[in-house]
Design a protein around this motif. Structure first.
Motif, PDB file in Angstrom:
ATOM      1  N   SER A 187      13.512  -4.466  -5.284  1.00 47.37           N
ATOM      2  CA  SER A 187      12.970  -5.452  -6.219  1.00 47.37           C
ATOM      3  C   SER A 187      12.733  -6.759  -5.480  1.00 47.37           C
ATOM      4  CB  SER A 187      13.948  -5.672  -7.380  1.00 47.37           C
ATOM      5  OG  SER A 187      13.651  -6.842  -8.091  1.00 47.37           O
ATOM      6  N   SER A 188      11.575  -7.352  -5.689  1.00 49.14           N
ATOM      7  CA  SER A 188      11.264  -8.608  -5.009  1.00 49.14           C
ATOM      8  C   SER A 188      12.220  -9.721  -5.417  1.00 49.14           C
ATOM      9  CB  SER A 188       9.816  -9.014  -5.303  1.00 49.14           C
ATOM     10  OG  SER A 188       9.611  -9.181  -6.701  1.00 49.14           O
ATOM     11  N   ASP A 189      12.606  -9.756  -6.688  1.00 52.04           N
ATOM     12  CA  ASP A 189      13.540 -10.793  -7.157  1.00 52.04           C
ATOM     13  C   ASP A 189      14.907 -10.632  -6.509  1.00 52.04           C
ATOM     14  OD1 ASP A 189      11.615 -11.910  -8.796  1.00 52.04           O
ATOM     15  OD2 ASP A 189      12.175 -10.712 -10.539  1.00 52.04           O
ATOM     16  N   GLU A 192       5.008   1.332  -5.159  1.00 52.08           N
ATOM     17  CA  GLU A 192       5.797   0.273  -5.799  1.00 52.08           C
ATOM     18  C   GLU A 192       6.738  -0.383  -4.801  1.00 52.08           C
ATOM     19  OE1 GLU A 192       7.777   2.000  -9.104  1.00 52.08           O
ATOM     20  OE2 GLU A 192       5.993   2.034 -10.399  1.00 52.08           O
ATOM     21  N   GLU A 214       4.736  -2.646  -2.583  1.00 50.17           N
ATOM     22  CA  GLU A 214       4.283  -3.812  -3.345  1.00 50.17           C
ATOM     23  C   GLU A 214       5.415  -4.821  -3.502  1.00 50.17           C
ATOM     24  OE1 GLU A 214       1.413  -4.672  -4.353  1.00 50.17           O
ATOM     25  OE2 GLU A 214       0.152  -2.876  -4.350  1.00 50.17           O
ATOM     26  N   GLU A 215       6.618  -4.337  -3.773  1.00 49.98           N
ATOM     27  CA  GLU A 215       7.772  -5.228  -3.931  1.00 49.98           C
ATOM     28  C   GLU A 215       8.117  -5.910  -2.606  1.00 49.98           C
ATOM     29  OE1 GLU A 215       9.465  -6.066  -6.730  1.00 49.98           O
ATOM     30  OE2 GLU A 215       7.962  -4.928  -7.855  1.00 49.98           O
ATOM     31  N   ARG A 231       5.429  -8.556  -1.993  1.00 52.33           N
ATOM     32  CA  ARG A 231       5.592  -9.666  -2.933  1.00 52.33           C
ATOM     33  C   ARG A 231       6.782 -10.538  -2.541  1.00 52.33           C
ATOM     34  NH1 ARG A 231       6.100  -6.841  -7.192  1.00 52.33           N
ATOM     35  NH2 ARG A 231       3.844  -6.715  -7.575  1.00 52.33           N
ATOM     36  N   ALA A 232       7.904  -9.890  -2.193  1.00 54.88           N
ATOM     37  CA  ALA A 232       9.094 -10.644  -1.801  1.00 54.88           C
ATOM     38  C   ALA A 232       8.833 -11.450  -0.528  1.00 54.88           C
ATOM     39  CB  ALA A 232      10.267  -9.690  -1.588  1.00 54.88           C
TER      40      ALA A 232
END
Length: 262
Positions: free
Chosen positions: A154-156, A110, A113-114, A117-118
């Motif tokens: 977290s990507s956000d 995870e 992946e984050e 993605r970011a």
């Protein structure tokens, strides 16, 4: 007591083997510690001095040998002064857990992946970013300046930190033990004259840091929207999401989940 001494004498070769193995392991860990750092060049310089000393003895260059005798007599003190920062980091982080030590395999996946993605999202929007992932060598010396976060990856959240109007978007984001620890950190710029002049401050900071420690740095270029990974002072550029994920998996070495015994 005499029986124990006789036993140790009989198996003295085992103690000798253990002694050799321990020394070899210590040398191996020292090599890993200084690999791709400026300490390598310093050790090469000391090796040259030793070679010159041997030559001066063999050829009868008495004045040169006298100078080197006085220098080498305090070689331990010289080594401590030259490598004080490396020795300090080594002592501070003896037995330190690797990056994913406290995470399950699912959590490891995870986190990566984050990160991917970011990085891809920011690259598509031409948002510059510098993300540093701590591995075995600690980054405490570089965290004195910055804002503490201590949040889940977290990507956000990563994207919001590097938005142009964010007050900490110019600094580096540091990840420790699978968590976002501190943002807005200042990193040392590389002094390597061979680094391309086309690389900006973020890339130079990533190279400069990874020349000193074994961290992994992800750089997103604001000008080109390209993603790069820097490790050991070497940069790999123009990565897409698939390649970036593969590189991170190789560098961070996630472990496969262990099957529960029934």
């Amino acid at each position: 007591m005499s029986g124990l001494l006789d036993f140790l004498k009989d198996f003295r070769w085992l103690l000798d083997l253990l002694d050799i193995a321990l020394v070899a392991y210590i040398i191996y860990r020292i090599i890993l510690l200084i690999k791709w750092t400026r300490a390598v060049q310093m050790l090469l310089g000391l090796a040259v001095i030793l070679i010159v000393y041997v030559i001066s003895q063999a050829t009868g260059l008495y004045t040169l040998r006298w100078l080197l005798d006085n220098f080498l007599s305090s070689i331990i003190l010289v080594i401590i002064v030259i490598f004080q920062s490396d020795i300090r980091r080594a002592l501070m982080h003896v037995g330190r857990n690797p990056f994913f030590a406290d995470l399950s395999y699912r959590e490891e996946t995870e986190v990566m992946e984050e990160l991917v993605r970011a990085s891809v999202n920011m690259a598509n929007k031409r948002i510059g970013a510098l993300i540093v992932i701590e591995r075995e060598t600690g980054l405490k010396d570089f965290l004195e300046v910055g804002v503490e976060i201590d949040a889940k990856v977290s990507s956000d959240l990563i994207a919001s930190i590097f938005l142009p109007y964010s007050p900490i978007h110019d600094g580096a984001l540091v990840i420790q033990q699978g968590r976002l620890k501190r943002a807005g950190c200042f990193l040392p710029l590389t002094q390597n004259p061979n680094v391309s002049k086309a690389l900006g401050t973020r890339h130079r900071a990533a190279i400069g840091l990874t020349e000193l420690v074994d961290a992994v740095a992800i750089v997103v270029s604001e000008e080109t929207g390209k993603i790069s990974v820097v490790v050991g002072g070497r940069i790999t550029r123009d990565l897409d999401s698939t390649t970036l994920k593969r590189v991170l998996k190789r560098l961070l070495e996630p472990r496969p989940a262990k099957k529960k015994s029934t």
